[in-house]
Scaffold this motif. Sequence first.
Motif, PDB file in Angstrom:
ATOM      1  N   CYS A 198      -0.615 -10.954  -5.588  1.00 37.39           N
ATOM      2  CA  CYS A 198       0.696 -10.440  -5.977  1.00 37.39           C
ATOM      3  C   CYS A 198       0.751 -10.142  -7.466  1.00 37.39           C
ATOM      4  O   CYS A 198       1.235  -9.086  -7.890  1.00 37.39           O
ATOM      5  CB  CYS A 198       1.777 -11.446  -5.582  1.00 37.39           C
ATOM      6  N   ARG A 199       0.241 -11.043  -8.271  1.00 35.45           N
ATOM      7  CA  ARG A 199       0.271 -10.840  -9.721  1.00 35.45           C
ATOM      8  C   ARG A 199      -0.665  -9.697 -10.140  1.00 35.45           C
ATOM      9  O   ARG A 199      -0.326  -8.901 -11.021  1.00 35.45           O
ATOM     10  CB  ARG A 199      -0.111 -12.144 -10.427  1.00 35.45           C
ATOM     11  N   GLU A 200      -1.831  -9.640  -9.501  1.00 37.63           N
ATOM     12  CA  GLU A 200      -2.780  -8.564  -9.819  1.00 37.63           C
ATOM     13  C   GLU A 200      -2.177  -7.199  -9.523  1.00 37.63           C
ATOM     14  O   GLU A 200      -2.275  -6.271 -10.332  1.00 37.63           O
ATOM     15  CB  GLU A 200      -4.069  -8.767  -9.011  1.00 37.63           C
ATOM     16  N   ARG A 201      -1.541  -7.075  -8.369  1.00 35.95           N
ATOM     17  CA  ARG A 201      -0.907  -5.811  -8.000  1.00 35.95           C
ATOM     18  C   ARG A 201       0.255  -5.485  -8.942  1.00 35.95           C
ATOM     19  O   ARG A 201       0.443  -4.330  -9.333  1.00 35.95           O
ATOM     20  CB  ARG A 201      -0.403  -5.879  -6.561  1.00 35.95           C
ATOM     21  N   SER A 202       1.024  -6.491  -9.294  1.00 35.29           N
ATOM     22  CA  SER A 202       2.170  -6.273 -10.173  1.00 35.29           C
ATOM     23  C   SER A 202       1.737  -5.744 -11.534  1.00 35.29           C
ATOM     24  O   SER A 202       2.298  -4.769 -12.059  1.00 35.29           O
ATOM     25  CB  SER A 202       2.950  -7.582 -10.353  1.00 35.29           C
ATOM     26  N   LEU A 203       0.726  -6.378 -12.113  1.00 31.07           N
ATOM     27  CA  LEU A 203       0.218  -5.930 -13.406  1.00 31.07           C
ATOM     28  C   LEU A 203      -0.397  -4.537 -13.293  1.00 31.07           C
ATOM     29  O   LEU A 203      -0.248  -3.710 -14.199  1.00 31.07           O
ATOM     30  CB  LEU A 203      -0.816  -6.929 -13.935  1.00 31.07           C
ATOM     31  N   GLY A 204      -1.046  -4.279 -12.171  1.00 30.42           N
ATOM     32  CA  GLY A 204      -1.676  -2.979 -11.957  1.00 30.42           C
ATOM     33  C   GLY A 204      -0.693  -1.832 -11.892  1.00 30.42           C
ATOM     34  O   GLY A 204      -1.037  -0.686 -12.234  1.00 30.42           O
ATOM     35  N   MET A 205       0.523  -2.107 -11.450  1.00 28.94           N
ATOM     36  CA  MET A 205       1.528  -1.042 -11.383  1.00 28.94           C
ATOM     37  C   MET A 205       2.397  -0.982 -12.641  1.00 28.94           C
ATOM     38  O   MET A 205       3.391  -0.261 -12.691  1.00 28.94           O
ATOM     39  CB  MET A 205       2.403  -1.202 -10.129  1.00 28.94           C
ATOM     40  N   GLY A 206       1.995  -1.779 -13.656  1.00 30.69           N
ATOM     41  CA  GLY A 206       2.681  -1.716 -14.941  1.00 30.69           C
ATOM     42  C   GLY A 206       3.841  -2.670 -15.107  1.00 30.69           C
ATOM     43  O   GLY A 206       4.565  -2.609 -16.106  1.00 30.69           O
ATOM     44  N   LEU A 207       4.041  -3.577 -14.164  1.00 33.31           N
ATOM     45  CA  LEU A 207       5.106  -4.563 -14.291  1.00 33.31           C
ATOM     46  C   LEU A 207       4.657  -5.690 -15.217  1.00 33.31           C
ATOM     47  O   LEU A 207       3.464  -5.938 -15.399  1.00 33.31           O
ATOM     48  CB  LEU A 207       5.479  -5.134 -12.929  1.00 33.31           C
ATOM     49  N   GLU A 208       5.625  -6.407 -15.763  1.00 34.37           N
ATOM     50  CA  GLU A 208       5.343  -7.493 -16.701  1.00 34.37           C
ATOM     51  C   GLU A 208       5.733  -8.834 -16.088  1.00 34.37           C
ATOM     52  O   GLU A 208       6.840  -9.002 -15.579  1.00 34.37           O
ATOM     53  CB  GLU A 208       6.141  -7.275 -17.988  1.00 34.37           C
ATOM     54  N   LEU A 209       4.795  -9.779 -16.120  1.00 33.24           N
ATOM     55  CA  LEU A 209       5.100 -11.122 -15.668  1.00 33.24           C
ATOM     56  C   LEU A 209       6.123 -11.745 -16.605  1.00 33.24           C
ATOM     57  O   LEU A 209       6.039 -11.578 -17.823  1.00 33.24           O
ATOM     58  CB  LEU A 209       3.845 -11.993 -15.638  1.00 33.24           C
ATOM     59  N   PHE A 210       7.085 -12.481 -16.060  1.00 31.32           N
ATOM     60  CA  PHE A 210       8.063 -13.152 -16.908  1.00 31.32           C
ATOM     61  C   PHE A 210       7.453 -14.314 -17.687  1.00 31.32           C
ATOM     62  O   PHE A 210       7.702 -14.454 -18.882  1.00 31.32           O
ATOM     63  CB  PHE A 210       9.256 -13.628 -16.073  1.00 31.32           C
ATOM     64  N   ILE A 225       5.194  -0.963  -1.186  1.00 36.13           N
ATOM     65  CA  ILE A 225       6.530  -0.387  -1.305  1.00 36.13           C
ATOM     66  C   ILE A 225       7.088  -0.564  -2.707  1.00 36.13           C
ATOM     67  O   ILE A 225       7.695   0.369  -3.277  1.00 36.13           O
ATOM     68  CB  ILE A 225       7.463  -1.024  -0.248  1.00 36.13           C
ATOM     69  N   LEU A 226       6.876  -1.750  -3.297  1.00 38.31           N
ATOM     70  CA  LEU A 226       7.332  -1.974  -4.672  1.00 38.31           C
ATOM     71  C   LEU A 226       6.694  -0.974  -5.614  1.00 38.31           C
ATOM     72  O   LEU A 226       7.372  -0.393  -6.494  1.00 38.31           O
ATOM     73  CB  LEU A 226       6.980  -3.392  -5.106  1.00 38.31           C
ATOM     74  N   GLU A 227       5.414  -0.706  -5.446  1.00 44.08           N
ATOM     75  CA  GLU A 227       4.724   0.257  -6.314  1.00 44.08           C
ATOM     76  C   GLU A 227       5.307   1.657  -6.155  1.00 44.08           C
ATOM     77  O   GLU A 227       5.495   2.378  -7.146  1.00 44.08           O
ATOM     78  CB  GLU A 227       3.236   0.258  -5.998  1.00 44.08           C
ATOM     79  N   SER A 228       5.627   2.039  -4.920  1.00 39.94           N
ATOM     80  CA  SER A 228       6.197   3.366  -4.707  1.00 39.94           C
ATOM     81  C   SER A 228       7.580   3.483  -5.351  1.00 39.94           C
ATOM     82  O   SER A 228       7.956   4.551  -5.854  1.00 39.94           O
ATOM     83  CB  SER A 228       6.285   3.662  -3.201  1.00 39.94           C
ATOM     84  N   VAL A 229       8.330   2.396  -5.359  1.00 39.83           N
ATOM     85  CA  VAL A 229       9.652   2.394  -5.968  1.00 39.83           C
ATOM     86  C   VAL A 229       9.539   2.452  -7.503  1.00 39.83           C
ATOM     87  O   VAL A 229      10.227   3.220  -8.171  1.00 39.83           O
ATOM     88  CB  VAL A 229      10.463   1.153  -5.536  1.00 39.83           C
ATOM     89  N   VAL A 230       8.646   1.641  -8.043  1.00 42.17           N
ATOM     90  CA  VAL A 230       8.475   1.574  -9.498  1.00 42.17           C
ATOM     91  C   VAL A 230       7.972   2.893 -10.052  1.00 42.17           C
ATOM     92  O   VAL A 230       8.401   3.358 -11.133  1.00 42.17           O
ATOM     93  CB  VAL A 230       7.501   0.432  -9.868  1.00 42.17           C
ATOM     94  N   HIS A 231       7.075   3.550  -9.316  1.00 42.30           N
ATOM     95  CA  HIS A 231       6.497   4.802  -9.786  1.00 42.30           C
ATOM     96  C   HIS A 231       7.266   6.020  -9.295  1.00 42.30           C
ATOM     97  O   HIS A 231       6.883   7.157  -9.583  1.00 42.30           O
ATOM     98  CB  HIS A 231       5.030   4.893  -9.364  1.00 42.30           C
TER      99      HIS A 231
END
Length: 362
Positions: free
Chosen positions: A275-287, A355-361
């Motif tokens: 989950c964290r790897e995918r999140s960082l990969g789509m440009g999201l920032e860990l809190f 789905i989160l990646e598609s929404v973010v991008h």
Amino acid sequence: MEKYPIPMVPGPVSVPQEILNVAACNYGSADLEKEYVDLYVSTQKALQKIMRTKNQVVIQSGEGMLALWSALKSTLVPGDRVLALSTGLFGYGIGTMAETIGCEVRTVGFGFDESIDDFELVEKAICEFSPKMITMVQNETPSGTVNPVDKIGALKEKYGIPLLYVDAVSGIGGSDIKVDEWHVDLCLGGTQKCLSAPASMSFLSVSDKAWEIIEETGYVGYDALQPFRFAVKQRYFPYTPYWQGTAQLHKACELILKEGLAKVVARHIKVAEYCRERSLGMGLELFPQPGAILSPTVTALCVPAKMSWKKLDESLRMRGVVVGGNYGCLAGKVFRIGHMGSQADMALVKEAMDILESVVHG
């Protein structure tokens, strides 16, 4: 009521059908039937294995907050000193709860995006304040962080502090919990997180020292622990037990132990890392800040700068995904993905992250 095919909230989590099924029948009176006592004892033993403790486990009818209040009110009286170690909303909240009882509370606060890491600061506070109880949160759900209970337990033992109180509601069943090894006197849990049962039951382990203090305190409210000490031996509970809820908790424990506790914890860690790897990969920032201990049961992410939390939430829901928002100072700024219990499933998390990646991008 809206139902989402991809539930990723950090509790209450999606309940497996086999856990739901055990409540779909009528049971006898738990006040009268030996079968209920047998079920209660069997559930106690299962929780002891999951929490790695020989201490008695008390099972109560009510959501996880019941255990938090029950442990405080059964052991504290006005004027008692409580050292609250805080890294987030629940850590500070426990200190506030103790204040409402009339306790003198000193808070050692860390950032909401940190884990407890300055043990000299904690040790100094213990020496200066000499508390009756130290409180802390093992897995701070709103922040997506874990605190090192073992280190605080060692300090508690070193200075002979009577009680260590640990909220492990969102950690039990999804992370390593070692109550006895960590010298925890009151370890608090609930059914709706990693155990994947409905939000109807709470439980906590109680050390021998804690029982002594409970007897001295003599608290007699609905949420009192004292009547549970000999409830099994006397076959007399302080109020009518919730048989269906106990049965669901028992089934939840059974499923964890059948899979194997080590395998369950490893599954949570693997899914969290993905989950964290995918999140960082789509440009999201860990809190959480670098250096914080990251939770294996929930990932906390900053809401993208280009998108409000309301818009992000609406967009995900339109695509069948529901995640968690946040509270207090984190509201609108941090959202959370709950990969705990039944939701610590790689296929489910992968679908949610796609789905989160598609929404973010988008």
